[in-house]
Design an enzyme around this catalytic site. Structure first.
Site, PDB file in Angstrom:
ATOM      1  N   GLU A  67      -4.644   7.553   7.353  1.00  0.00           N
ATOM      2  CA  GLU A  67      -3.616   8.576   7.394  1.00  0.00           C
ATOM      3  C   GLU A  67      -4.257   9.847   6.850  1.00  0.00           C
ATOM      4  OE1 GLU A  67      -0.753   7.780   8.735  1.00  0.00           O
ATOM      5  OE2 GLU A  67       0.739   9.239   8.072  1.00  0.00           O
ATOM      6  N   GLU A  91       0.835  -1.202   0.000  1.00  0.00           N
ATOM      7  CA  GLU A  91       0.000   0.000   0.000  1.00  0.00           C
ATOM      8  C   GLU A  91       0.864   1.244   0.000  1.00  0.00           C
ATOM      9  OE1 GLU A  91      -3.578  -1.876   2.777  1.00  0.00           O
ATOM     10  OE2 GLU A  91      -2.296  -0.299   3.564  1.00  0.00           O
ATOM     11  N   LYS A 126       2.403   4.407   1.367  1.00  0.00           N
ATOM     12  CA  LYS A 126       2.633   4.880   2.740  1.00  0.00           C
ATOM     13  C   LYS A 126       2.491   6.396   2.703  1.00  0.00           C
ATOM     14  CE  LYS A 126       5.899   4.553   6.581  1.00  0.00           C
ATOM     15  NZ  LYS A 126       5.709   5.888   7.100  1.00  0.00           N
TER      16      LYS A 126
HETATM   17  P1  AMP Z   1       6.628   4.748  10.583  1.00  0.00           P
HETATM   18  O1  AMP Z   1       5.982   5.882  11.341  1.00  0.00           O
HETATM   19  O2  AMP Z   1       7.701   5.180   9.664  1.00  0.00           O
HETATM   20  O3  AMP Z   1       7.008   3.607  11.489  1.00  0.00           O
HETATM   21  O4  AMP Z   1       5.512   4.155   9.624  1.00  0.00           O
HETATM   22  C1  AMP Z   1       4.268   3.722  10.070  1.00  0.00           C
HETATM   23  C2  AMP Z   1       3.231   4.819   9.869  1.00  0.00           C
HETATM   24  O5  AMP Z   1       2.918   4.983   8.500  1.00  0.00           O
HETATM   25  C3  AMP Z   1       1.902   4.488  10.485  1.00  0.00           C
HETATM   26  O6  AMP Z   1       1.885   4.791  11.853  1.00  0.00           O
HETATM   27  C4  AMP Z   1       0.928   5.352   9.705  1.00  0.00           C
HETATM   28  O7  AMP Z   1       0.836   6.620  10.324  1.00  0.00           O
HETATM   29  C5  AMP Z   1       1.634   5.577   8.387  1.00  0.00           C
HETATM   30  N1  AMP Z   1       0.939   5.010   7.214  1.00  0.00           N
HETATM   31  C6  AMP Z   1       0.793   5.640   6.029  1.00  0.00           C
HETATM   32  N2  AMP Z   1       0.174   4.866   5.139  1.00  0.00           N
HETATM   33  C7  AMP Z   1      -0.108   3.693   5.756  1.00  0.00           C
HETATM   34  C8  AMP Z   1      -0.729   2.481   5.333  1.00  0.00           C
HETATM   35  N3  AMP Z   1      -1.182   2.296   4.090  1.00  0.00           N
HETATM   36  N4  AMP Z   1      -0.823   1.481   6.249  1.00  0.00           N
HETATM   37  C9  AMP Z   1      -0.355   1.642   7.511  1.00  0.00           C
HETATM   38  N5  AMP Z   1       0.248   2.768   7.954  1.00  0.00           N
HETATM   39  C10 AMP Z   1       0.379   3.782   7.092  1.00  0.00           C
END
Ligand code: AMP
Length: 585
Positions: A302, A250, A252
């Site tokens: 998000e 997906e 991000k």
């Molecule tokens: P990170 O903060 O780098 O650990 O990445 C995880 C974060 O990406 C999650 O806490 C969400 O806020 C964000 N995110 C964005 N798109 C997605 C998605 N498709 N699925 C899950 N998390 C997502």
């Protein structure tokens, strides 16, 4: 239960740094606690009166605490302030002054946990005019009834300085030992905590209904679920291998994570740190109300800042303007948002957290009526590393941070509060910056929608390939145009309009309108990235990829002085790409 019992435990806990010893002291305390107030003891031990997501703090500033000590001890504020300067700990200072008054307290009723909790609750709920006086008299009343040791911990609690060093995990251990039959029960208790974020409630269910009650514990509306987190890997091959050869990838999105709780018309939003942020996003609430077709639901999305005219995503910094307490209506207008949903954890009374991801996603798709500003996360299901890489580049080019690759196996449950290998993020390990503007040729355009109906939503821009004498696309640009620009553009471009793509324009993208390569405009972007769709520098840096400008913006400068062949060249774009990368090596 006497408050002194808590104060004694706090003192013992403070005297050690060993987690096991702390746990033992806590176990003793929890075992002695009457069932009815176990939740209160748990909250108090963490220096709170409610779980964090309730967002109600006791809220006593140091100044007010000093006044209360002075009043209870019959001293002048100055004396308390002086002492605080040397002690550096308002708890110690309170203890010292209340000790001097010890005689008087001998005749008082002993303080109970119930009384303390009730008073602190009153203090937290007191708002508005006169609330300071009210808090002061409540606190001074408590101190007057307290022993000196109790005063120390009371003052630390109300000023937010209890800090016993007891993490949530230590409380879970202690609960497992005290009431779960041993450490083996910890995983069940932890799960209950992870799906409710409420240690007090978990403790209460455990003592009242036993471990069986905890095993039956379910997600409930209004209590935020601790978010599932992702691990990280750096190649598509590794990711696919880790996820059993196939996954759902997906986009991000680069914004703020929002957990939505819908209970009929009532919608509550929680941040990633589980704070209630409903007041910040009335627009999101409105959009959710219109688009989520369920009576009750918990969903994750998000939230991303967008350009309302083009629907394009904007950089993360834009969303940060929405982090505010005041001026929300104006911010809402200036920085509109879109929500990209990626999970469904609860639906119409059913807890879905133990369902595999494909089931949750199917339900998510059924429940959400997509609109321009309420979307489901863009995805592909793939077992092919090259396809994954292409999708990754596309995500970046469109303003995302990369991809979230998720397991679609039978055991792909929602692991609340855990960082695991079911979710793997794929981000770039470099970050680049574009500092110079470029001059690009307008080769096509896309019809606008909404406010831009009748004019263009975005232009298709190209760099000049001097070796092939052709124009290669490098971005779609819809930002930076004023209303006046937009109004005049169709007229301005009319004389260059042609029916088909110009033979010297090399593009895989189908524009709505094509132009003869004549008009040059100045553009600045955030950076130059690899692109799976643009033809600029195709196959030069990497097989199958070209280069694109990310977050492009018209600077306002038309360049009638430049011929199309004077535009920035493909070679220059390549050099810029390499230069910006070098900077970060
Ligand atoms: P990170 O903060 O780098 O650990 O990445 C995880 C974060 O990406 C999650 O806490 C969400 O806020 C964000 N995110 C964005 N798109 C997605 C998605 N498709 N699925 C899950 N998390 C997502």
């Amino acid at each position: 239960m006497r408050y002194s019992r808590l104060a004694e435990t706090y003192e013992k806990i403070e005297s050690t740094t060993k987690r096991l010893e702390m746990t033992d002291y806590l176990v003793e305390l929890l075992k002695e606690t009457p069932k009815e107030i176990i939740d209160k003891v748990v909250y108090l031990t963490q220096g709170k009166i409610y779980p964090d997501f309730v967002g109600l703090e006791i809220g006593v500033a140091e100044k007010l605490a000093i006044k209360a000590i002075a009043r209870a001890a019959g001293k002048r504020e100055k004396e308390i302030e002086e002492d605080l300067k040397t002690s550096g700990d308002i708890g110690e200072t309170a203890q010292k002054f209340m000790a001097k008054k010890a005689q008087a307290t001998l005749f008082q009723q002993p303080l109970t946990v119930e009384k303390v909790y009730q008073t602190l609750e009153k203090m937290a709920k007191t708002v508005g005019a006169g609330s300071m006086d009210m808090k002061l008299s409540l606190l001074a009343g408590l101190l007057t009834a307290a022993t000196s040791k109790e005063a120390k911990y009371l003052i630390r609690t109300v000023t937010g300085n209890l800090r016993l060093g007891i993490a949530d995990m230590t409380v879970l251990d202690a609960l497992a030992i005290a009431y779960g039959g041993g450490k083996e029960s910890r995983c069940y208790i932890e799960r209950a905590y992870n799906i409710s974020s409420d240690l007090g409630k978990v403790a209460k269910i455990l003592v009242e209904k036993g471990l069986e009650g905890i095993k039956r514990f379910e997600v409930s509306i209004g209590k935020p679920i601790r978010p599932m987190l992702a691990e990280r890997l750096s190649t598509p091959e590794e990711i696919l291998e880790k996820l059993g050869g196939k996954c759902i990838a997906e986009y991000k999105y680069d914004g703020e994570r929002i957990q939505t709780h819908k209970d009929g018309e009532k919608i509550t939003l929680f941040s990633r740190r589980l704070e209630n942020i409903s007041d910040q996003y009335p627009d999101a609430i409105q959009l959710i109300r219109q688009s989520v077709k369920a009576q009750t639901a918990i969903l994750e999305a998000e939230c991303v800042a967008i350009d309302p005219d083009t629907g394009e995503m904007l950089p993360f910094q834009e969303l940060m303007h929405r982090r505010r307490k005041y001026g929300i209506a104006k911010a809402m207008e200036e920085y509109p948002i879109a929500l990209y949903f990626f999970d469904l954890l609860y639906l119409n009374g059913k807890d879905l957290t133990l369902q595999p991801y494909p089931v949750r996603r199917r339900n998510l798709e059924a429940v959400i009526q997509q609109t321009e500003r309420i979307r489901i996360a863009e995805y592909i299901i793939t077992d092919n590393p090259e396809e994954l890489e292409k999708f990754f580049l596309k995500a970046i080019e469109e303003g995302c941070e990369g991809l979230l690759c998720k397991s679609i196996a039978g055991d792909s449950i929602y692991q609340a509060g855990a960082r695991g290998w079911q979710w793997i993020k794929y981000k770039r390990d470099y970050k680049s910056e574009m500092t110079d503007t470029v001059d690009l040729v307008v080769v096509g355009a896309f019809h606008g929608r909404g406010r831009r109906a009748g004019t263009y939503g975005a232009l298709l821009l190209a760099a000049y390939d001097s070796e092939e004498d052709s124009f290669k696309t490098v971005c779609k640009c819809g930002s930076g145009f004023t209303d006046e620009d937009l109004e005049k553009l169709p007229k301005k471009m009319k004389k260059h309009q042609i029916l088909k793509k110009h033979p010297r324009v090399i593009s895989t993208i189908e524009a709505d309108v094509w132009f003869e390569p004549k008009q040059v405009i100045e553009v600045i972007g955030a950076e130059i990235t690899l692109s799976p769709v643009h033809t600029c520098a195709l196959n030069i840096i990497r097989e199958g990829s070209g280069l694109a400008i990310r977050f492009p913006r018209f600077t306002g400068n038309y360049r009638p002085d430049k011929a199309a062949e004077d535009a920035t060249t493909v070679k220059e774009i390549i050099e810029m790409y390499q230069r910006q990368l070098k900077k970060f090596e």
